[in-house]
Write a protein that holds these residues in place. Sequence first.
Motif, short mmCIF file in Angstrom:
data_model
loop_
_atom_site.label_atom_id
_atom_site.label_comp_id
_atom_site.label_asym_id
_atom_site.label_seq_id
_atom_site.Cartn_x
_atom_site.Cartn_y
_atom_site.Cartn_z
N GLN A 38 2.33 -2.95 -2.18
CA GLN A 38 1.51 -2.78 -1.19
C GLN A 38 2.08 -2.47 0.37
O GLN A 38 1.80 -1.62 1.00
CB GLN A 38 0.52 -3.78 -0.93
N PHE A 39 2.93 -3.30 0.47
CA PHE A 39 3.86 -3.18 1.54
C PHE A 39 4.48 -1.65 1.94
O PHE A 39 4.30 -0.91 2.86
CB PHE A 39 4.82 -4.40 1.92
N VAL A 40 5.17 -1.19 0.83
CA VAL A 40 5.85 0.01 0.69
C VAL A 40 4.93 1.01 0.76
O VAL A 40 4.86 2.05 1.21
CB VAL A 40 6.89 0.04 -0.35
N GLN A 41 3.84 0.90 0.01
CA GLN A 41 2.75 1.94 0.12
C GLN A 41 2.11 2.21 1.66
O GLN A 41 2.07 3.30 1.93
CB GLN A 41 1.66 1.56 -1.04
N HIS A 42 1.86 1.05 2.13
CA HIS A 42 1.34 1.06 3.65
C HIS A 42 2.29 1.71 4.62
O HIS A 42 1.91 2.69 5.33
CB HIS A 42 1.01 -0.12 3.97
N ARG A 58 4.99 12.85 8.48
CA ARG A 58 5.99 12.29 7.93
C ARG A 58 5.57 11.61 6.54
O ARG A 58 6.43 10.91 5.75
CB ARG A 58 6.67 11.40 8.86
N ALA A 59 4.19 11.04 6.61
CA ALA A 59 3.66 10.21 5.58
C ALA A 59 3.82 10.78 3.93
O ALA A 59 3.83 12.04 3.94
CB ALA A 59 2.37 10.01 6.03
N VAL A 60 4.00 9.78 3.36
CA VAL A 60 4.51 9.82 2.04
C VAL A 60 3.18 9.39 1.32
O VAL A 60 3.07 8.16 1.27
CB VAL A 60 5.67 9.33 1.16
N GLU A 61 2.20 10.12 0.67
CA GLU A 61 0.86 9.71 0.27
C GLU A 61 1.16 9.60 -1.47
O GLU A 61 0.09 9.04 -1.85
CB GLU A 61 -0.19 10.48 0.84
N SER A 62 2.24 10.20 -2.17
CA SER A 62 2.21 10.29 -3.51
C SER A 62 2.45 8.82 -3.87
O SER A 62 3.47 8.03 -3.62
CB SER A 62 3.37 11.14 -3.86
N LYS A 63 1.69 8.09 -4.90
CA LYS A 63 1.88 6.91 -5.44
C LYS A 63 3.20 7.00 -6.23
O LYS A 63 3.83 5.91 -6.09
CB LYS A 63 0.52 6.53 -6.15
N GLY A 64 3.65 7.91 -6.87
CA GLY A 64 4.87 8.03 -7.43
C GLY A 64 5.99 7.86 -6.78
O GLY A 64 6.77 7.22 -7.22
N LEU A 65 5.91 8.76 -5.67
CA LEU A 65 7.01 8.53 -4.73
C LEU A 65 7.20 7.19 -4.03
O LEU A 65 8.23 6.68 -3.97
CB LEU A 65 7.17 9.80 -3.67
N GLN A 66 5.83 6.83 -3.77
CA GLN A 66 5.86 5.36 -3.16
C GLN A 66 6.55 4.09 -4.08
O GLN A 66 7.12 3.36 -3.86
CB GLN A 66 4.66 5.03 -2.70
N ASP A 67 6.04 4.38 -5.25
CA ASP A 67 6.50 3.24 -6.36
C ASP A 67 8.04 3.59 -6.73
O ASP A 67 8.86 2.68 -6.87
CB ASP A 67 6.14 3.33 -7.66
#
Length: 171
Positions: A38-42, A58-67
């Motif tokens: 969750q921290f990394v996603q936020h 700059r935001a990365v909203e892709s759950k796949g890239l966040q994971d």
Amino acid sequence: MAAARALPITATLLTGTVALYITLVAFGNITDFGTNQQFVQHVLSMDTTFKDDDLMWRAVESKGLQDAAYIAIIVWETIAALVLILSTFQWFRDDHVRARRTSTLGLLMLMLLFGAGFIAIGGEWFSMWQSEDWNGLDAAMRVFLLSGVVLVVIHLPVDRVGRASGSGADV
């Protein structure tokens, strides 16, 4: 002769302390995957920043890239932990040349992760400093500074009778 042993003992204990710390961090991230996920996603989605239009691209909203980013962090932490555990055993076995080399690698890995990764990229690129809830800059700075202090200590030169020397080659 006791003075000559003080620095290697210190290097062993400090390296072991950092090894224990990053091992517990990696273990926690593996066994409680969701919390820091969750921290990394936020942080990457920048959803708790000031939402300045000049920065939000700059935001990365892709759950796949966040994971993927989170998994990469865990892998990096785990490898650093293993390297520092190895170096602690090398210090313990009085293999100072290898221990210094291995410790340097492990500590540098942590300084890169927490300095370049969390402080620079997370803190500045993704504006983590703006978040009241998902700001890990203080924790990152603690690990960065701890690793840096230990890195300096393991490179302090001593001669065979414990006095400061210029080469440090025999430690």
